[in-house]
Design an enzyme around this catalytic site. Structure first.
Site, PDB file in Angstrom:
ATOM      1  N   LYS A  22     -18.145  34.836 -14.922  1.00 41.90           N
ATOM      2  CA  LYS A  22     -17.502  33.684 -15.569  1.00 41.90           C
ATOM      3  C   LYS A  22     -16.068  34.049 -15.940  1.00 41.90           C
ATOM      4  O   LYS A  22     -15.134  33.294 -15.656  1.00 41.90           O
ATOM      5  CB  LYS A  22     -18.272  33.297 -16.823  1.00 41.90           C
ATOM      6  CG  LYS A  22     -17.516  32.365 -17.768  1.00 41.90           C
ATOM      7  CD  LYS A  22     -18.326  31.969 -18.987  1.00 41.90           C
ATOM      8  CE  LYS A  22     -18.225  32.948 -20.115  1.00 41.90           C
ATOM      9  NZ  LYS A  22     -17.018  32.880 -20.935  1.00 41.90           N
ATOM     10  N   ASN A  23     -15.870  35.216 -16.538  1.00 43.47           N
ATOM     11  CA  ASN A  23     -14.558  35.571 -17.082  1.00 43.47           C
ATOM     12  C   ASN A  23     -13.568  36.063 -16.034  1.00 43.47           C
ATOM     13  O   ASN A  23     -12.441  36.427 -16.364  1.00 43.47           O
ATOM     14  CB  ASN A  23     -14.718  36.589 -18.215  1.00 43.47           C
ATOM     15  CG  ASN A  23     -15.371  35.952 -19.431  1.00 43.47           C
ATOM     16  OD1 ASN A  23     -15.537  34.730 -19.488  1.00 43.47           O
ATOM     17  ND2 ASN A  23     -15.773  36.765 -20.380  1.00 43.47           N
ATOM     18  N   CYS A 117     -12.802  29.528 -32.678  1.00 43.09           N
ATOM     19  CA  CYS A 117     -14.209  29.209 -32.407  1.00 43.09           C
ATOM     20  C   CYS A 117     -15.041  30.039 -33.379  1.00 43.09           C
ATOM     21  O   CYS A 117     -14.504  30.728 -34.251  1.00 43.09           O
ATOM     22  CB  CYS A 117     -14.571  29.520 -30.963  1.00 43.09           C
ATOM     23  SG  CYS A 117     -14.550  31.276 -30.632  1.00 43.09           S
ATOM     24  N   ARG A 122      -8.790  33.419 -32.905  1.00 36.57           N
ATOM     25  CA  ARG A 122      -8.361  33.430 -31.503  1.00 36.57           C
ATOM     26  C   ARG A 122      -6.938  32.903 -31.327  1.00 36.57           C
ATOM     27  O   ARG A 122      -6.691  31.888 -30.660  1.00 36.57           O
ATOM     28  CB  ARG A 122      -9.369  32.698 -30.630  1.00 36.57           C
ATOM     29  CG  ARG A 122     -10.783  33.020 -30.967  1.00 36.57           C
ATOM     30  CD  ARG A 122     -11.776  33.488 -30.018  1.00 36.57           C
ATOM     31  NE  ARG A 122     -11.571  33.841 -28.690  1.00 36.57           N
ATOM     32  CZ  ARG A 122     -12.442  33.570 -27.729  1.00 36.57           C
ATOM     33  NH1 ARG A 122     -13.481  32.832 -27.999  1.00 36.57           N
ATOM     34  NH2 ARG A 122     -12.245  33.995 -26.511  1.00 36.57           N
ATOM     35  N   ASP A 308     -18.616  41.546 -25.633  1.00 38.75           N
ATOM     36  CA  ASP A 308     -19.489  40.472 -25.135  1.00 38.75           C
ATOM     37  C   ASP A 308     -20.926  40.933 -24.932  1.00 38.75           C
ATOM     38  O   ASP A 308     -21.794  40.102 -24.656  1.00 38.75           O
ATOM     39  CB  ASP A 308     -18.953  39.915 -23.809  1.00 38.75           C
ATOM     40  CG  ASP A 308     -17.667  39.156 -24.023  1.00 38.75           C
ATOM     41  OD1 ASP A 308     -16.989  38.850 -23.023  1.00 38.75           O
ATOM     42  OD2 ASP A 308     -17.322  38.892 -25.184  1.00 38.75           O
ATOM     43  N   ARG A 401     -23.027  27.450 -20.847  1.00 41.45           N
ATOM     44  CA  ARG A 401     -21.614  27.739 -20.582  1.00 41.45           C
ATOM     45  C   ARG A 401     -21.464  29.048 -19.818  1.00 41.45           C
ATOM     46  O   ARG A 401     -20.543  29.216 -19.041  1.00 41.45           O
ATOM     47  CB  ARG A 401     -20.835  27.852 -21.889  1.00 41.45           C
ATOM     48  CG  ARG A 401     -20.582  26.556 -22.617  1.00 41.45           C
ATOM     49  CD  ARG A 401     -19.660  26.790 -23.780  1.00 41.45           C
ATOM     50  NE  ARG A 401     -18.512  27.576 -23.339  1.00 41.45           N
ATOM     51  CZ  ARG A 401     -17.773  28.327 -24.166  1.00 41.45           C
ATOM     52  NH1 ARG A 401     -18.062  28.393 -25.440  1.00 41.45           N
ATOM     53  NH2 ARG A 401     -16.749  29.003 -23.712  1.00 41.45           N
TER      54      ARG A 401
END
Ligand code: EPZ
Length: 422
Positions: A22-23, A117, A122, A308, A401
């Protein structure tokens, strides 16, 4: 409302294939705005976040179509809009990564400020510091919550230092610098594998980037970028999640289509805890021991332990009896919300600032829990696999997500997990 129901599961066994990262997919999709010819991306993960950034690209004028489930064709030759819509930008922070490509390709861009978030404020100060260092005029309007960057005469390369090796800031600045006049050097750049993947993609499109994966990235500006075909690297965080799941359930799991180097902090820690790890060129086999030994971790920018994977690792430490374990989170200022959800499941975790002390318990109990962010959701699912009784998790949109068909793939290796409407 959808709920995930997780029950105590047998040891996870068999094999599972890791999806595209994803990243890496998100910044690379943003970078396609720089291209003036056809681009084909392979191994694109089918995730909600990817759908959002594809909507942004289409809005800006790019042609985007799926050739199959994981292959996307993009052509940004006709891109002319410079202001992505608020309702799309506000859905996902990473859409802020379109600012750098639009700024260098079209000379200007105005986007809504990415909000904070659950895991932290952030800020974007390092992104904006980079754009200003390249000669852009940057307006931050806090009342109307937008950022406008412009450089009518084009960007001019320069040397800049990042106070923190920010992944997003490194990516945004690299993309902006690809068509700046002259040479740009980013000092104290992020070194994550997703940075290397982005730079390899950009060089295939005709950029001139050296040093990706080190603290100093040098970009020589070029006139234009063309097209290419590129395959997104496997997701190292998904890999870590499956490795931890095997360790927690005393499993014997073969994880395929992964890059061993990208998960070495996890491998090292799992070995310390008593796991058997067999590495191949693009696979790893994890065998969980009868009893996992406590250990401590400290999250750091790559190649340190990845933030993560912190929540998932904490779920495992919650059942490691003996000496207490410690988790120190140095990357984000508020990334322990999963701790209180794990406590609801009977874990004994005490947090003090950015340090959590975990006193392992013999048995977790199923409970009603909430996914507070993407990785916290994964952590609670792993905890549910070893807890007595049922764990019922809400706020599943976080999971969707970042993990492709998570419950189906976990079920394929023995997990007792279903998604229901309640
Ligand atoms: C990327 O976020 C990832 N997201 C995150 O993954 C990941 O946790 C993070 O990198 C760190 O590895 C994507 O790639 C889409 P940062 P990013 O800029 O780029 C501070 C997940 O679960 N900072 O490296 O936003 C910031 O506050 C997500 O997949 C500034 O101070 O991360 C944070 O404390 C979560 N000023 C630290 O740097 C800035 O201008 C790391 O942020 C930018 C960042």
């Amino acid at each position: 409302m959808e709920r995930m129901i997780i029950e105590k599961s047998p040891a996870l066994e068999g094999s599972i294939r890791v999806m595209g990262a994803k990243n890496s997919a998100l910044p690379i999709l943003a970078a396609t705005l720089l291209g003036t010819e056809e681009i084909i991306l392979d191994d694109v993960p089918s995730l909600k976040d990817v759908e959002v950034i594809i909507e942004v690209l289409k809005y800006l004028g790019a042609e985007v179509e799926y050739l199959d489930k994981a292959t996307v064709r993009i052509n940004s030759a006709q891109v002319s809009k410079t202001e992505p819509p608020y309702e799309l930008m506000s859905k996902m922070r990473a859409s802020f990564l379109v600012l750098g490509p639009l700024l260098t390709r079209l000379g200007t861009s105005r986007t809504s400020m990415p909000g904070g978030c659950a895991i932290g404020a952030r800020p974007i100060d390092l992104h904006l510091k980079g754009f200003r260092a390249l000669g852009a005029t940057v307006e931050e309007n806090n009342e109307e919550c937008y950022v406008e960057a412009s450089a009518k005469g084009g960007l001019i390369g320069d040397t800049m230092y990042l106070d923190f090796p920010s992944v997003g800031a490194t990516q945004n600045i690299v993309m902006a610098a690809t068509m700046a006049k002259g040479e740009t050097v980013i000092e104290n750049a992020a070194k994550e594998p997703e940075i290397v993947d982005l730079c390899q993609f950009l060089n295939k499109m005709g950029a001139d980037i050296k040093g990706a994966g080190t603290s100093n990235i040098r970009i020589r500006g070029v006139e234009k970028l063309t097209g290419c075909r590129h395959s997104i690297i496997p997701d190292r965080i998904e890999t870590a999640t499956f490795m931890i799941a095997a360790a927690m359930t005393k499993g014997n799991l073969l994880i395929e289509n992964m890059i061993p180097d990208h998960v070495h902090p996890i491998t090292a820690k799992l070995k310390e805890m008593g796991c058997t790890i067999e590495e191949g060129e693009d696979m790893v086999r994890v065998k969980g021991p009868e009893k996992l030994l406590p250990t401590s971790i400290k999250t750091l920018p790559y190649p340190g332990f990845p933030t993560d994977a912190q929540a998932q690792f904490m779920a495992m430490l919650a059942i490691c009896t003996g000496e207490p374990s410690k988790v120190t989170e140095t990357v984000f200022e508020n990334r322990f919300m999963h701790a209180e959800e794990l406590v609801r499941m009977g874990a004994d975790i005490r947090t003090d600032g950015n340090v959590a002390t975990i006193y392992g318990v013999r048995q977790l109990q199923g409970a009603e829990v909430r996914a507070t962010d993407l990785r916290a959701g994964a952590a609670l699912i792993l905890a549910g696999l070893v807890a007595e009784g049922k764990t019922i998790m809400s706020d599943l949109y976080h999971i969707d997500r970042g993990y492709v068909e998570f419950e189906e793939r976990l079920r394929s290796i023995g997990a007792q997990i279903t998604r229901v409407d309640m």
